[in-house]
Design an enzyme around this catalytic site. Structure first.
Site, PDB file in Angstrom:
ATOM      1  N   ASP A 280      -1.239  -3.958   2.945  1.00 20.15           N
ATOM      2  CA  ASP A 280      -1.556  -5.060   3.865  1.00 20.15           C
ATOM      3  C   ASP A 280      -2.981  -4.956   4.405  1.00 20.15           C
ATOM      4  OD1 ASP A 280       0.503  -2.994   5.473  1.00 20.15           O
ATOM      5  OD2 ASP A 280      -1.405  -3.389   6.477  1.00 20.15           O
TER       6      ASP A 280
ATOM      7  N   ASP B 220       0.820   5.620   3.710  1.00 16.91           N
ATOM      8  CA  ASP B 220       1.284   4.406   4.402  1.00 16.91           C
ATOM      9  C   ASP B 220       2.196   3.646   3.447  1.00 16.91           C
ATOM     10  OD1 ASP B 220      -0.399   1.282   5.335  1.00 16.91           O
ATOM     11  OD2 ASP B 220       1.590   2.089   5.863  1.00 16.91           O
ATOM     12  N   CYS B 221       3.335   4.282   3.156  1.00 19.35           N
ATOM     13  CA  CYS B 221       4.178   3.715   2.092  1.00 19.35           C
ATOM     14  C   CYS B 221       5.448   3.100   2.675  1.00 19.35           C
ATOM     15  CB  CYS B 221       4.533   4.814   1.090  1.00 19.35           C
ATOM     16  SG  CYS B 221       5.566   6.097   1.781  1.00 19.35           S
ATOM     17  N   THR B 222       6.212   2.528   1.802  1.00 18.35           N
ATOM     18  CA  THR B 222       7.498   1.954   2.184  1.00 18.35           C
ATOM     19  C   THR B 222       8.484   3.089   2.444  1.00 18.35           C
ATOM     20  OG1 THR B 222       7.815   1.804  -0.199  1.00 18.35           O
ATOM     21  CG2 THR B 222       7.266  -0.246   0.952  1.00 18.35           C
ATOM     22  N   ASP B 223       9.700   2.734   2.783  1.00 12.64           N
ATOM     23  CA  ASP B 223      10.739   3.754   2.985  1.00 12.64           C
ATOM     24  C   ASP B 223      11.074   4.437   1.660  1.00 12.64           C
ATOM     25  OD1 ASP B 223      11.182   1.710   5.356  1.00 12.64           O
ATOM     26  OD2 ASP B 223      12.184   3.585   5.906  1.00 12.64           O
TER      27      ASP B 223
HETATM   28  N1  SAM Z   1       4.209   0.094   7.676  1.00  5.52           N
HETATM   29  C1  SAM Z   1       5.129   0.145   6.569  1.00  5.52           C
HETATM   30  C2  SAM Z   1       6.200   1.172   6.803  1.00  5.52           C
HETATM   31  O1  SAM Z   1       6.030   2.001   7.701  1.00  5.52           O
HETATM   32  O2  SAM Z   1       7.195   1.126   6.091  1.00  5.52           O
HETATM   33  C3  SAM Z   1       4.369   0.376   5.289  1.00  5.52           C
HETATM   34  C4  SAM Z   1       3.507  -0.797   5.000  1.00  5.52           C
HETATM   35  S1  SAM Z   1       2.624  -0.839   3.515  1.00  5.52           S
HETATM   36  C5  SAM Z   1       2.761  -2.513   3.181  1.00  5.52           C
HETATM   37  C6  SAM Z   1       3.659  -0.071   2.303  1.00  5.52           C
HETATM   38  C7  SAM Z   1       2.953  -0.125   0.950  1.00  5.52           C
HETATM   39  O3  SAM Z   1       3.360   0.960   0.111  1.00  5.52           O
HETATM   40  C8  SAM Z   1       3.260  -1.409   0.131  1.00  5.52           C
HETATM   41  O4  SAM Z   1       2.068  -2.128  -0.050  1.00  5.52           O
HETATM   42  C9  SAM Z   1       3.829  -0.888  -1.201  1.00  5.52           C
HETATM   43  O5  SAM Z   1       3.475  -1.687  -2.303  1.00  5.52           O
HETATM   44  C10 SAM Z   1       3.202   0.500  -1.241  1.00  5.52           C
HETATM   45  N2  SAM Z   1       3.865   1.457  -2.133  1.00  5.52           N
HETATM   46  C11 SAM Z   1       5.191   1.670  -2.284  1.00  5.52           C
HETATM   47  N3  SAM Z   1       5.412   2.637  -3.216  1.00  5.52           N
HETATM   48  C12 SAM Z   1       4.179   3.059  -3.652  1.00  5.52           C
HETATM   49  C13 SAM Z   1       3.738   4.032  -4.608  1.00  5.52           C
HETATM   50  N4  SAM Z   1       4.612   4.786  -5.280  1.00  5.52           N
HETATM   51  N5  SAM Z   1       2.400   4.199  -4.783  1.00  5.52           N
HETATM   52  C14 SAM Z   1       1.507   3.439  -4.082  1.00  5.52           C
HETATM   53  N6  SAM Z   1       1.852   2.484  -3.180  1.00  5.52           N
HETATM   54  C15 SAM Z   1       3.191   2.299  -2.965  1.00  5.52           C
END
Ligand code: SAM
Length: 292
Positions: A88, A162-165
């Site tokens: 984001d 700063d990744c997803t769960d």
């Molecule tokens: N603030 C949020 C939270 O605490 O859950 C995280 C927000 S940010 C949008 C999460 C980002 O992680 C997303 O853009 C997603 O595409 C990215 N993401 C997920 N898995 C990933 C991976 N294996 N490598 C790189 N980016 C990844």
């Protein structure tokens, strides 16, 4: 999950939050996840991935300020930063506020998240992607941190996950293999921080991270902040530092560094920084049990 004009978060089967979809802005099944961006009268524009709220215009500042200014100011001389995820753009915006930062690499798996957030959540990145210090890499974070040909050991002072769960594409970013790659990339006084879930609901994620990350870093702890749309109470941030002193910088020194940085914040203060490392007893016990 979208039904009538309600978006219901599906992170937990037995508990959840929902938001009125006052205006749908974008929805797509990307190559990696289900991406939704919509407007809500209370929280402004919001983005969700795979049924989980990721960020909102109204409360993103709390999360992004605490995952950037805490490690950068604790380090005191960070020049090179790696962000894993962060599509984001809010994390990138906050890191770049530090003029002493010379280079930021951001590794995001899903280009659609970057593109659609630039279009529909422009205040998050606020021009950050155009900063000459930025190197945006579209790649799985675990591949990037383990590719020693592309990126040499000791390349970064601060790594921010700063990744997803830990479900879907984000799951690999909570593994020992990922932490080993991050350890390889950190400088002698480097440090790693990560979003580590809402501890009241996801305490097992604290225990798992403490156990796995503890193998690689000299100092493991957590710090916290309450982010309203991360439902269930305070969010814990994982802290892994090569230099144990980094977690104990005095309030006077943190204040001097913060004033020297000359940055505007809405949540972070040096006193909040220090207080954030005080954990509720049940979280302390979870971390200490793993360390025993
Ligand atoms: N603030 C949020 C939270 O605490 O859950 C995280 C927000 S940010 C949008 C999460 C980002 O992680 C997303 O853009 C997603 O595409 C990215 N993401 C997920 N898995 C990933 C991976 N294996 N490598 C790189 N980016 C990844």
């Amino acid at each position: 999950m979208l039904k009538d004009n309600l978006y219901s978060e599906t992170l937990y089967e037995t508990y959840g939050q929902h938001f009125t979809v006052d205006k749908m802005l974008f929805e797509q099944k990307t190559d990696h996840q289900h991406l939704v961006i919509f407007e809500n009268k209370e929280f402004g524009r919001m983005m969700a991935l795979d049924g989980v709220i990721q960020t909102t215009e109204r409360d993103e500042f709390i999360y992004h300020e605490m995952l950037t200014h805490v490690p950068v100011l604790a380090h005191g001389n960070a020049k090179r930063v790696l962000i894993i995820g962060g599509g984001d753009g809010g994390m990138l915006r906050e890191v770049l506020k530090h003029e002493t930062i010379e280079h930021v690499t951001m590794v995001e798996i899903d280009s659609a998240v970057v593109d659609m957030c630039r279009e529909f959540l422009p205040n998050h990145s606020a021009g950050a992607y155009d900063d000459p210090r930025v190197n945006l890499v579209i790649c799985d974070g675990i591949e990037f941190v383990n590719d020693s040909e592309k990126t040499p050991d000791g390349s970064f002072d601060v790594i921010i996950s700063d990744c997803t769960d830990p479900i879907g594409p984000g799951e690999v970013l909570f593994t020992s293999d990922f932490y080993a790659g991050c350890k390889r990339l950190l400088t002698e006084n480097g440090m790693f921080v990560a979003q580590n879930g809402v501890c009241f609901m996801q305490l097992h994620e604290v225990e798992t991270t403490a156990r796995r990350l503890g193998h690689y870093m000299n100092d493991i702890w957590f710090y916290s902040a309450a982010v309203p749309t991360y439902a269930g109470g305070i969010m814990t941030f994982a802290w892994g530092a090569n230099n144990p002193e980094s977690r104990h910088v005095s309030l006077e020194e943190l204040t001097a560094r913060f004033n020297a940085a000359g940055i505007e914040t809405r949540y972070y203060t040096p006193a909040v920084h220090q207080a954030a490392f005080a954990l509720p007893r049940y979280v302390e016990q979870a971390v200490q049990t793993v360390n025993d």
